[in-house]
Design a protein around this motif. Structure first.
Motif, PDB file in Angstrom:
ATOM      1  N   ASN A   1       1.206   7.887  -5.942  1.00  0.00           N
ATOM      2  CA  ASN A   1      -0.094   8.700  -5.938  1.00  0.00           C
ATOM      3  C   ASN A   1       0.315  10.150  -5.533  1.00  0.00           C
ATOM      4  O   ASN A   1      -0.132  11.104  -5.973  1.00  0.00           O
ATOM      5  N   TYR A   2       1.128  10.365  -4.452  1.00  0.00           N
ATOM      6  CA  TYR A   2       1.349  11.671  -3.732  1.00  0.00           C
ATOM      7  C   TYR A   2       2.825  12.159  -4.046  1.00  0.00           C
ATOM      8  O   TYR A   2       2.893  13.212  -3.728  1.00  0.00           O
ATOM      9  N   LEU A   3       3.708  11.455  -4.495  1.00  0.00           N
ATOM     10  CA  LEU A   3       5.172  12.130  -4.481  1.00  0.00           C
ATOM     11  C   LEU A   3       5.115  12.404  -6.170  1.00  0.00           C
ATOM     12  O   LEU A   3       4.685  11.915  -6.906  1.00  0.00           O
ATOM     13  N   THR A   4       6.189  13.517  -6.258  1.00  0.00           N
ATOM     14  CA  THR A   4       6.409  13.840  -7.714  1.00  0.00           C
ATOM     15  C   THR A   4       8.149  14.150  -7.541  1.00  0.00           C
ATOM     16  O   THR A   4       8.731  14.245  -6.407  1.00  0.00           O
ATOM     17  N   LYS A   5       8.578  14.303  -8.621  1.00  0.00           N
ATOM     18  CA  LYS A   5       9.900  14.931  -8.663  1.00  0.00           C
ATOM     19  C   LYS A   5      10.009  16.337  -8.120  1.00  0.00           C
ATOM     20  O   LYS A   5       9.420  17.147  -7.927  1.00  0.00           O
ATOM     21  N   GLY A   6      11.218  15.980  -7.243  1.00  0.00           N
ATOM     22  CA  GLY A   6      11.324  17.155  -6.209  1.00  0.00           C
ATOM     23  C   GLY A   6      10.896  17.156  -4.863  1.00  0.00           C
ATOM     24  O   GLY A   6      11.306  17.819  -4.096  1.00  0.00           O
TER      25      GLY A   6
ATOM     26  N   SER B   1      -1.156   2.021   7.507  1.00  0.00           N
ATOM     27  CA  SER B   1      -2.415   1.766   6.837  1.00  0.00           C
ATOM     28  C   SER B   1      -3.318   3.020   7.088  1.00  0.00           C
ATOM     29  O   SER B   1      -4.477   3.089   6.645  1.00  0.00           O
ATOM     30  N   GLN B   2      -2.809   4.105   7.693  1.00  0.00           N
ATOM     31  CA  GLN B   2      -3.542   5.155   7.937  1.00  0.00           C
ATOM     32  C   GLN B   2      -4.022   5.838   6.698  1.00  0.00           C
ATOM     33  O   GLN B   2      -3.128   6.166   5.863  1.00  0.00           O
ATOM     34  N   PRO B   3      -5.169   6.362   6.634  1.00  0.00           N
ATOM     35  CA  PRO B   3      -5.760   7.188   5.364  1.00  0.00           C
ATOM     36  C   PRO B   3      -5.004   8.382   5.263  1.00  0.00           C
ATOM     37  O   PRO B   3      -4.908   9.172   6.473  1.00  0.00           O
ATOM     38  N   PRO B   4      -5.054   8.812   4.341  1.00  0.00           N
ATOM     39  CA  PRO B   4      -4.689  10.404   4.148  1.00  0.00           C
ATOM     40  C   PRO B   4      -5.705  11.326   4.749  1.00  0.00           C
ATOM     41  O   PRO B   4      -6.772  10.787   4.834  1.00  0.00           O
TER      42      PRO B   4
ATOM     43  N   ARG C   1       0.866  -1.124   0.074  1.00  0.00           N
ATOM     44  CA  ARG C   1       0.072   0.011  -0.093  1.00  0.00           C
ATOM     45  C   ARG C   1       0.756   1.229  -0.058  1.00  0.00           C
ATOM     46  O   ARG C   1       0.423   2.099  -0.633  1.00  0.00           O
ATOM     47  N   GLN C   2       1.997   1.213   0.892  1.00  0.00           N
ATOM     48  CA  GLN C   2       2.806   2.432   0.837  1.00  0.00           C
ATOM     49  C   GLN C   2       3.360   2.758  -0.749  1.00  0.00           C
ATOM     50  O   GLN C   2       3.755   3.914  -0.953  1.00  0.00           O
ATOM     51  N   ALA C   3       3.618   1.735  -1.476  1.00  0.00           N
ATOM     52  CA  ALA C   3       4.104   1.941  -2.758  1.00  0.00           C
ATOM     53  C   ALA C   3       3.096   2.626  -3.624  1.00  0.00           C
ATOM     54  O   ALA C   3       3.374   3.867  -4.305  1.00  0.00           O
TER      55      ALA C   3
ATOM     56  N   ALA D   1      12.374   0.014   1.423  1.00  0.00           N
ATOM     57  CA  ALA D   1      12.082   0.803   2.345  1.00  0.00           C
ATOM     58  C   ALA D   1      10.973   0.065   3.281  1.00  0.00           C
ATOM     59  O   ALA D   1      10.123  -0.631   2.858  1.00  0.00           O
ATOM     60  N   LEU D   2      11.212   0.446   4.761  1.00  0.00           N
ATOM     61  CA  LEU D   2      10.305   0.121   5.603  1.00  0.00           C
ATOM     62  C   LEU D   2       9.387   1.402   5.990  1.00  0.00           C
ATOM     63  O   LEU D   2       8.055   1.144   6.133  1.00  0.00           O
ATOM     64  N   ARG D   3       9.661   2.360   5.531  1.00  0.00           N
ATOM     65  CA  ARG D   3       9.105   3.732   6.050  1.00  0.00           C
ATOM     66  C   ARG D   3       9.285   4.652   5.014  1.00  0.00           C
ATOM     67  O   ARG D   3      10.476   5.020   4.892  1.00  0.00           O
ATOM     68  N   VAL D   4       8.341   5.355   4.679  1.00  0.00           N
ATOM     69  CA  VAL D   4       8.646   6.505   3.552  1.00  0.00           C
ATOM     70  C   VAL D   4       7.715   7.667   4.359  1.00  0.00           C
ATOM     71  O   VAL D   4       6.472   7.564   4.470  1.00  0.00           O
ATOM     72  N   GLN D   5       8.384   8.729   4.529  1.00  0.00           N
ATOM     73  CA  GLN D   5       7.803   9.813   5.208  1.00  0.00           C
ATOM     74  C   GLN D   5       7.845  10.886   4.330  1.00  0.00           C
ATOM     75  O   GLN D   5       8.911  11.530   4.017  1.00  0.00           O
ATOM     76  N   PHE D   6       6.668  11.672   4.097  1.00  0.00           N
ATOM     77  CA  PHE D   6       6.509  12.689   3.110  1.00  0.00           C
ATOM     78  C   PHE D   6       7.013  14.294   3.910  1.00  0.00           C
ATOM     79  O   PHE D   6       6.155  14.430   4.996  1.00  0.00           O
ATOM     80  N   LEU D   7       7.889  14.910   3.589  1.00  0.00           N
ATOM     81  CA  LEU D   7       8.385  15.958   4.433  1.00  0.00           C
ATOM     82  C   LEU D   7       7.944  17.201   3.689  1.00  0.00           C
ATOM     83  O   LEU D   7       7.871  18.342   4.593  1.00  0.00           O
TER      84      LEU D   7
END
Length: 169
Positions: A65-70, A124-127, A58-60, A99-105
């Motif tokens: 869906n939420y990350l882009t270049k930069g 599995s927390q929803p956005p 799910r993390q993949a 990756a075990l964890r990816v956090q969007f900063l």
């Protein structure tokens, strides 16, 4: 024994989502980290290191869906080396971060006009922004901060610290 990797960096290109033969989502990220130092002659030297990161399940899908270049990300995982054969039949090796964890900063404005979000899609927390469920327990659960401790790690690169002139130390 310990095999643990932690990096903070920016994506060099958009995430690449694909699916394994059994339908498991896998996203590949290319993350750049940088460091600068002064050499013997007093010259400032900037060095960039590129990291290949594989994210699963799910993390993949969330990363795709939420990350882009930069995008600025914190990645925690382990090093993994895979062996494969090229078209000529030669053995090749690839070392990557599993990756075990990816956090969007990055902070982004969302559609509701809020001032931003910091999402950690390791679980599995929803956005945020999804409709709340009807019962009281769910409302209490979603109104609380994330169960995991989120920590403001500050800017990823020294060049981003220009707005930190009023730091009290």
């Amino acid at each position: 024994m310990l095999n643990k990797v932690m990096i903070i960096g920016r994506l060099g290109r958009n995430p690449e989502l694909r699916y394994t033969q059994n339908g498991t989502p896998v996203t590949t990220l290319n993350v750049a980290t940088d460091e600068s130092y002064t050499d013997r002659d007093g010259n400032k030297v900037d060095r960039t290191e590129w990291h290949r990161v594989s994210v699963f399940q799910r993390q993949a899908e969330n990363c795709a869906n939420y990350l882009t270049k930069g995008s600025l990300v914190y990645v925690e995982g382990s090093l993994q080396t895979r062996k494969w054969q090229d078209q000529q039949g030669q053995d090749r090796y690839t070392t990557e971060i599993k990756a075990l964890r990816v956090q969007f900063l990055d902070r982004k404005n969302d559609r509701d006009g809020n001032h931003g979000y910091d999402e950690d899609f390791a679980g599995s927390q929803p956005p945020r922004g999804n409709a709340m469920r009807g019962n009281q327990a769910s409302r209490n659960e979603e109104s609380r901060p994330h169960q995991q401790v989120e920590e403001d790690m500050g800017p990823a690169f020294p060049s981003e610290a220009s707005s930190m002139d009023d730091v009290p130390f």
